[in-house]
Design a protein around this motif. Structure first.
Motif, PDB file in Angstrom:
ATOM      1  N   LYS A  81       0.833  -1.207   0.000  1.00 50.54           N
ATOM      2  CA  LYS A  81       0.000   0.000   0.000  1.00 50.54           C
ATOM      3  C   LYS A  81       0.866   1.256   0.000  1.00 50.54           C
ATOM      4  CE  LYS A  81      -4.005   2.014   2.406  1.00 50.54           C
ATOM      5  NZ  LYS A  81      -3.456   3.350   2.657  1.00 50.54           N
ATOM      6  N   GLU A  82       1.905   1.279   0.847  1.00 56.97           N
ATOM      7  CA  GLU A  82       2.815   2.426   0.889  1.00 56.97           C
ATOM      8  C   GLU A  82       3.523   2.611  -0.451  1.00 56.97           C
ATOM      9  OE1 GLU A  82       4.243   2.405   5.564  1.00 56.97           O
ATOM     10  OE2 GLU A  82       5.242   1.113   4.103  1.00 56.97           O
ATOM     11  N   ALA A  83       3.991   1.517  -1.034  1.00 54.81           N
ATOM     12  CA  ALA A  83       4.711   1.588  -2.306  1.00 54.81           C
ATOM     13  C   ALA A  83       3.830   2.184  -3.392  1.00 54.81           C
ATOM     14  CB  ALA A  83       5.185   0.194  -2.716  1.00 54.81           C
ATOM     15  N   ALA A  84       2.577   1.718  -3.462  1.00 57.13           N
ATOM     16  CA  ALA A  84       1.658   2.226  -4.479  1.00 57.13           C
ATOM     17  C   ALA A  84       1.399   3.716  -4.308  1.00 57.13           C
ATOM     18  CB  ALA A  84       0.345   1.438  -4.424  1.00 57.13           C
ATOM     19  N   GLU A  85       1.277   4.160  -3.072  1.00 55.18           N
ATOM     20  CA  GLU A  85       0.988   5.569  -2.806  1.00 55.18           C
ATOM     21  C   GLU A  85       2.198   6.470  -3.056  1.00 55.18           C
ATOM     22  OE1 GLU A  85      -0.322   5.439   1.223  1.00 55.18           O
ATOM     23  OE2 GLU A  85      -2.384   4.821   0.709  1.00 55.18           O
ATOM     24  N   LEU A  86       3.397   5.927  -2.873  1.00 53.61           N
ATOM     25  CA  LEU A  86       4.612   6.752  -2.953  1.00 53.61           C
ATOM     26  C   LEU A  86       5.396   6.546  -4.251  1.00 53.61           C
ATOM     27  CD1 LEU A  86       5.896   6.377   0.724  1.00 53.61           C
ATOM     28  CD2 LEU A  86       4.799   8.370  -0.306  1.00 53.61           C
ATOM     29  N   ILE A  87       4.777   5.932  -5.242  1.00 55.75           N
ATOM     30  CA  ILE A  87       5.491   5.677  -6.499  1.00 55.75           C
ATOM     31  C   ILE A  87       6.088   6.946  -7.115  1.00 55.75           C
ATOM     32  CG2 ILE A  87       4.953   5.202  -8.943  1.00 55.75           C
ATOM     33  CD1 ILE A  87       3.893   2.527  -8.126  1.00 55.75           C
ATOM     34  N   PRO A  88       5.398   8.101  -7.141  1.00 61.22           N
ATOM     35  CA  PRO A  88       6.045   9.303  -7.710  1.00 61.22           C
ATOM     36  C   PRO A  88       7.370   9.633  -7.018  1.00 61.22           C
ATOM     37  CG  PRO A  88       3.699   9.668  -7.442  1.00 61.22           C
ATOM     38  CD  PRO A  88       3.998   8.370  -6.754  1.00 61.22           C
ATOM     39  N   HIS A  89       7.450   9.400  -5.700  1.00 65.24           N
ATOM     40  CA  HIS A  89       8.674   9.669  -4.946  1.00 65.24           C
ATOM     41  C   HIS A  89       9.792   8.728  -5.391  1.00 65.24           C
ATOM     42  CE1 HIS A  89      11.079  11.191  -1.715  1.00 65.24           C
ATOM     43  NE2 HIS A  89      11.065  10.062  -1.023  1.00 65.24           N
ATOM     44  N   TYR A  90       9.465   7.437  -5.540  1.00 64.89           N
ATOM     45  CA  TYR A  90      10.464   6.463  -5.983  1.00 64.89           C
ATOM     46  C   TYR A  90      10.868   6.710  -7.440  1.00 64.89           C
ATOM     47  CZ  TYR A  90       9.624   3.735  -1.736  1.00 64.89           C
ATOM     48  OH  TYR A  90       9.547   3.319  -0.433  1.00 64.89           O
ATOM     49  N   LYS A  91       9.914   7.072  -8.261  1.00 66.70           N
ATOM     50  CA  LYS A  91      10.227   7.393  -9.660  1.00 66.70           C
ATOM     51  C   LYS A  91      11.208   8.557  -9.752  1.00 66.70           C
ATOM     52  CE  LYS A  91       6.173   6.224 -12.480  1.00 66.70           C
ATOM     53  NZ  LYS A  91       5.105   6.862 -13.278  1.00 66.70           N
ATOM     54  N   GLN A  92      10.985   9.565  -8.934  1.00 65.76           N
ATOM     55  CA  GLN A  92      11.869  10.742  -8.969  1.00 65.76           C
ATOM     56  C   GLN A  92      13.303  10.347  -8.627  1.00 65.76           C
ATOM     57  OE1 GLN A  92      11.391  13.894  -5.955  1.00 65.76           O
ATOM     58  NE2 GLN A  92      11.350  15.352  -7.643  1.00 65.76           N
ATOM     59  N   ALA A  93      13.455   9.473  -7.638  1.00 66.39           N
ATOM     60  CA  ALA A  93      14.796   9.000  -7.271  1.00 66.39           C
ATOM     61  C   ALA A  93      15.447   8.295  -8.466  1.00 66.39           C
ATOM     62  CB  ALA A  93      14.698   8.049  -6.078  1.00 66.39           C
ATOM     63  N   MET A  94      14.674   7.477  -9.178  1.00 65.20           N
ATOM     64  CA  MET A  94      15.222   6.776 -10.337  1.00 65.20           C
ATOM     65  C   MET A  94      15.526   7.735 -11.481  1.00 65.20           C
ATOM     66  SD  MET A  94      13.060   3.185 -10.350  1.00 65.20           S
ATOM     67  CE  MET A  94      14.040   2.473 -11.676  1.00 65.20           C
ATOM     68  N   ASP A  95      14.676   8.744 -11.668  1.00 66.70           N
ATOM     69  CA  ASP A  95      14.939   9.743 -12.715  1.00 66.70           C
ATOM     70  C   ASP A  95      16.272  10.433 -12.502  1.00 66.70           C
ATOM     71  OD1 ASP A  95      12.588   9.306 -14.133  1.00 66.70           O
ATOM     72  OD2 ASP A  95      11.455  10.816 -13.025  1.00 66.70           O
ATOM     73  N   HIS A  96      16.575  10.778 -11.256  1.00 67.08           N
ATOM     74  CA  HIS A  96      17.859  11.419 -10.948  1.00 67.08           C
ATOM     75  C   HIS A  96      19.013  10.470 -11.268  1.00 67.08           C
ATOM     76  CE1 HIS A  96      16.345  15.095  -9.304  1.00 67.08           C
ATOM     77  NE2 HIS A  96      15.652  14.499  -8.341  1.00 67.08           N
ATOM     78  N   TRP A  97      18.843   9.194 -10.946  1.00 67.71           N
ATOM     79  CA  TRP A  97      19.903   8.217 -11.202  1.00 67.71           C
ATOM     80  C   TRP A  97      20.099   8.011 -12.699  1.00 67.71           C
ATOM     81  CZ3 TRP A  97      20.799   3.512 -13.488  1.00 67.71           C
ATOM     82  CH2 TRP A  97      21.959   2.828 -13.069  1.00 67.71           C
ATOM     83  N   PHE A  98      18.987   7.909 -13.453  1.00 67.55           N
ATOM     84  CA  PHE A  98      19.087   7.694 -14.904  1.00 67.55           C
ATOM     85  C   PHE A  98      19.699   8.909 -15.615  1.00 67.55           C
ATOM     86  CE2 PHE A  98      15.560   4.421 -14.536  1.00 67.55           C
ATOM     87  CZ  PHE A  98      16.382   3.360 -14.854  1.00 67.55           C
ATOM     88  N   ARG A  99      19.549  10.091 -15.042  1.00 67.06           N
ATOM     89  CA  ARG A  99      20.162  11.264 -15.648  1.00 67.06           C
ATOM     90  C   ARG A  99      21.677  11.131 -15.659  1.00 67.06           C
ATOM     91  NH1 ARG A  99      17.837  15.120 -12.600  1.00 67.06           N
ATOM     92  NH2 ARG A  99      15.948  14.921 -13.861  1.00 67.06           N
ATOM     93  N   ARG A 100      22.210  10.492 -14.631  1.00 67.88           N
ATOM     94  CA  ARG A 100      23.660  10.289 -14.543  1.00 67.88           C
ATOM     95  C   ARG A 100      24.099   8.955 -15.157  1.00 67.88           C
ATOM     96  NH1 ARG A 100      22.129  11.537  -9.290  1.00 67.88           N
ATOM     97  NH2 ARG A 100      22.597   9.387  -8.639  1.00 67.88           N
ATOM     98  N   ASN A 101      23.162   8.003 -15.208  1.00 68.10           N
ATOM     99  CA  ASN A 101      23.496   6.652 -15.688  1.00 68.10           C
ATOM    100  C   ASN A 101      22.428   6.178 -16.666  1.00 68.10           C
ATOM    101  OD1 ASN A 101      25.705   5.937 -13.470  1.00 68.10           O
ATOM    102  ND2 ASN A 101      23.938   6.785 -12.391  1.00 68.10           N
ATOM    103  N   PRO A 102      22.379   6.752 -17.845  1.00 72.66           N
ATOM    104  CA  PRO A 102      21.300   6.402 -18.778  1.00 72.66           C
ATOM    105  C   PRO A 102      21.367   4.941 -19.221  1.00 72.66           C
ATOM    106  CG  PRO A 102      22.972   7.733 -19.876  1.00 72.66           C
ATOM    107  CD  PRO A 102      23.314   7.748 -18.422  1.00 72.66           C
TER     108      PRO A 102
END
Length: 292
Positions: A81-102
């Motif tokens: 339930k927490e994961a589903a609700e906080l997906i935008p937060h987790y996505k943002q973390a991955m977006d930052h990582w992919f910017r440096r490691n495409p």
């Protein structure tokens, strides 16, 4: 061979149990895809594993890969339930990582999967391939994508014993066409896998079950109930290369393909061509290696 289909209990928890919030968010968000891994289910975002759900003795552990984020406020083991609700937060973390490691190749694979499996863009109903699995890595074999070839004509779609197998290798740009990750190495590995008849038979049976489970989970759209009770035949297997953003001025691809002669392999080797611009896989847009 380790099977990729999930247990009936795992399946029921996704359908109507504690894991249902995660399935719902995958249905609602077409930037996500869910893949079955036996005792594990992965939810991918931009080709990276957003969440790993592991089944152990009837219990389920959800994990966010800490390598994607050095923010200690990110909970690495949220509840479903927490994961589903906080997906935008987790996505943002991955977006930052992919910017440096495409990871463009994996991101491209996920786009291909969406276009051929999901009706949100109204394309998949007419394509001739369904993507059953991505990043397959079992029994020493590694395939970027495993597809079920099932021609989209009405008569063919009514025959659940018609589907055959396609193994797909995706190359983004021209940087990995040679060497240990090159075209000829992939063809050699695929040849070794496909000539093992017993292994191939078990693989086709497992992929048939994975396809059924994905359809019943709503991860593959456009097929009615029982239509997806398919039996993938181990005959007539295709090997398909998808070369994304190949530089037409480069000689590397032409040189490698000229060395990898089609007659050296007991299976058809095809090069995917897009239908104008897009990611849909149509049988009549695939070109035999010998004709390329």
């Amino acid at each position: 061979m380790k099977q990729r289909k999930i247990s009936e209990n795992f399946f029921s928890q996704l359908i109507s149990g504690i894991l249902r919030p995660l399935l719902d968010v995958v249905h609602e968000d077409d930037t996500l895809c869910m893949e079955l891994r036996g005792n594990v289910v992965n939810i991918y975002y931009r080709g990276g594993s957003l969440f790993c759900i592991e089944e152990t003795s009837g219990k389920y552990l959800l994990t966010f890969d800490k390598n994607y984020c050095d923010d200690r406020s990110v909970h690495l083991h949220p509840s479903p339930k927490e994961a589903a609700e906080l997906i935008p937060h987790y996505k943002q973390a991955m977006d930052h990582w992919f910017r440096r490691n495409p990871k463009y190749e994996r991101e491209f694979q996920q786009l291909i999967l969406r276009e051929n499996n999901c009706l949100s863009g109204k394309i998949s109903k007419s394509t001739d391939y369904f993507i059953v699995d991505v990043e397959y890595a079992e029994t020493g074999a590694r395939f970027d994508m495993v597809a079920l070839k099932w021609m989209s004509e009405s008569a063919a779609r009514k025959n659940t014993k018609k589907p055959t197998l396609a193994l797909i290798e995706v190359k983004y740009g021209d940087g990995a066409l040679r060497g240990d990750a090159g075209i000829r190495k992939h063809l050699s590995d695929m040849n070794q896998f496909l000539t093992n008849k017993e292994l191939l038979k078990d693989f086709c049976e497992d992929m048939s079950q994975v396809f059924r489970q994905k359809c019943e989970l709503g991860l593959v759209e456009g097929l009615v109930e029982k239509q997806y009770q398919v039996s993938i035949r181990p005959e007539d297997v295709e090997v398909i290369f998808i070369f994304a953003n190949h530089d037409p001025d480069s000689r590397i691809l032409d040189d490698e393909l000229s060395i990898a002669k089609a007659q050296n392999y007991p299976f058809p080797i095809k090069i995917a061509q897009s239908s104008m611009m897009g990611y849909g896989l149509y049988a009549n847009r695939l070109k035999n290696l010998s004709d390329y």
